[in-house]
Write an enzyme that holds these catalytic residues in place. Structure first.
Site, PDB file in Angstrom:
ATOM      1  N   GLN A  73      -4.949  -1.813   9.574  1.00 24.15           N
ATOM      2  CA  GLN A  73      -4.820  -3.086   8.869  1.00 24.15           C
ATOM      3  C   GLN A  73      -5.419  -4.213   9.717  1.00 24.15           C
ATOM      4  OE1 GLN A  73      -3.684  -3.371   5.717  1.00 24.15           O
ATOM      5  NE2 GLN A  73      -4.148  -5.550   5.742  1.00 24.15           N
ATOM      6  N   LYS A 132       0.846  -1.197   0.000  1.00 22.11           N
ATOM      7  CA  LYS A 132       0.000   0.000   0.000  1.00 22.11           C
ATOM      8  C   LYS A 132       0.881   1.247   0.000  1.00 22.11           C
ATOM      9  CE  LYS A 132      -3.909  -2.317   2.203  1.00 22.11           C
ATOM     10  NZ  LYS A 132      -4.765  -2.536   3.373  1.00 22.11           N
ATOM     11  N   ASP A 185     -11.120   2.739   3.953  1.00 19.74           N
ATOM     12  CA  ASP A 185     -11.462   1.323   3.812  1.00 19.74           C
ATOM     13  C   ASP A 185     -12.972   1.125   3.682  1.00 19.74           C
ATOM     14  OD1 ASP A 185      -9.414  -0.572   3.654  1.00 19.74           O
ATOM     15  OD2 ASP A 185      -8.965  -0.439   5.800  1.00 19.74           O
TER      16      ASP A 185
HETATM   17  N1  GUN Z   1      -7.179  -7.032   5.722  1.00 18.39           N
HETATM   18  C1  GUN Z   1      -7.534  -7.706   4.618  1.00 18.39           C
HETATM   19  N2  GUN Z   1      -8.049  -6.870   3.692  1.00 18.39           N
HETATM   20  C2  GUN Z   1      -8.028  -5.639   4.247  1.00 18.39           C
HETATM   21  C3  GUN Z   1      -8.419  -4.355   3.772  1.00 18.39           C
HETATM   22  O1  GUN Z   1      -8.925  -4.153   2.661  1.00 18.39           O
HETATM   23  N3  GUN Z   1      -8.223  -3.334   4.630  1.00 18.39           N
HETATM   24  C4  GUN Z   1      -7.689  -3.510   5.868  1.00 18.39           C
HETATM   25  N4  GUN Z   1      -7.554  -2.434   6.637  1.00 18.39           N
HETATM   26  N5  GUN Z   1      -7.315  -4.675   6.328  1.00 18.39           N
HETATM   27  C5  GUN Z   1      -7.487  -5.735   5.512  1.00 18.39           C
END
Ligand code: GUN
Length: 286
Positions: free
Chosen positions: A96, A52, A119
């Site tokens: 996350q 990311k 998100d």
């Molecule tokens: N863990 C798995 N997919 C995601 C996501 O799209 N965002 C976040 N914050 N954690 C995740």
């Protein structure tokens, strides 16, 4: 069989976002800012966070990782989120997932300012999604629907089956598919589904998001089905999806690969949400 290349599609979107950011920054605007919060040392989460941040850097987005040790208390995490909510140079915040035991994901995502919730997991954004109101949309569902659209596939009037009802993928994806914009007839399958094979065989569009390696075989789809595999499973033989790709590819009309399908699109949508939030904060969009 058409292979829907999420990596290539995501690269195109990221390039467009980079151009947009570069233009505004050249006009004197500050760069967009994303804060990524990672608690603990889960190896998969570390890779996701790194990816990311790399994507942000390439798009001209300022990103900062807040890495907290396993054992961090909820209070401490909420305090960090408060600080990030108040910062005028931060447009997006994400925690996350999964969080280590002892931390409540619902409480933490609920503590992010809804207009910085890139998100799309905050109850306000999920509620707006359910109501069909404009909101920040969860990245993986938005990403796979964008990928279908790029390849010219339109689920309107078709039977869409979503296998998995997680808060971050299955449920928001089903809500989006049912909206007027996509107009699919939606079935959600989960661990309580009585006859999964029968449900999957009825699908024109099959979305797999349960996280079970190669659990869905070619005998579970009809000829010409469009299969979007959102599973990312680590096996001794490497990464694989929820579909038995080899066998299914001889029967499906189109499929997403794992890796290289839904994953890269998720990151592209995260950048898009961050840039959208930044433009709103700067008054560049109404
Ligand atoms: N863990 C798995 N997919 C995601 C996501 O799209 N965002 C976040 N914050 N954690 C995740």
């Amino acid at each position: 069989m058409i292979l829907m290349d999420g990596k290539a599609a995501a690269a195109g979107i990221r390039q467009e976002l980079a151009t947009l950011v570069r233009m505004e920054v050249a006009r004197g605007m500050r760069a967009p800012g994303l804060a990524v919060v990672l608690v603990g040392d889960d190896p998969a989460s570390q890779i996701y966070v790194r990816n990311k941040q790399k994507a942000c850097a390439e798009a001209g987005i300022h990103s900062e990782a807040h890495i907290l040790p396993r054992g961090t208390g909820q209070k401490e995490l909420l305090h960090l989120l408060d600080t990030l909510n108040a910062r005028t140079d931060i447009d997006g915040i994400l925690v996350q997932l999964p969080l280590p035991v002892g931390l409540d994901a619902a409480v933490c995502t609920g503590a992010i300012a809804p207009d910085k919730d890139v998100d799309g997991f905050h109850p306000v954004n999920m509620g707006k999604l359910a109501l069909g109101l404009p909101c920040l949309k969860p990245c993986t569902p938005a990403g796979v629907l964008r990928l279908l659209s790029i390849y010219g596939f339109n689920p309107a009037g078709k039977k869409a089956v979503v296998v998995g009802r997680s808060n971050i993928v299955g449920m928001p994806l089903a809500l989006l598919l049912a909206q007027k914009q996509f107009n699919a007839t939606v079935t959600i399958c989960h661990s309580g589904t009585a006859d999964l094979k029968r449900e999957c065989l009825a699908a024109d569009y099959l979305f797999l998001a349960m996280g079970r390696p190669r659990a869905i075989g070619a005998d579970m789809i009809h000829e010409g089905c469009i299969v979007v595999d959102i599973g990312i499973n680590r096996t001794p033989g490497g990464l694989c999806g929820d579909a038995d790709f080899e066998a299914m590819s001889r029967k499906a009309a189109a499929m997403t690969p794992v890796p290289g399908g839904a994953g890269p699109m998720t990151i592209a949508m995260l950048l898009e949400n961050t840039v959208f939030s930044w433009r709103q904060r700067l008054g560049l969009v109404s």
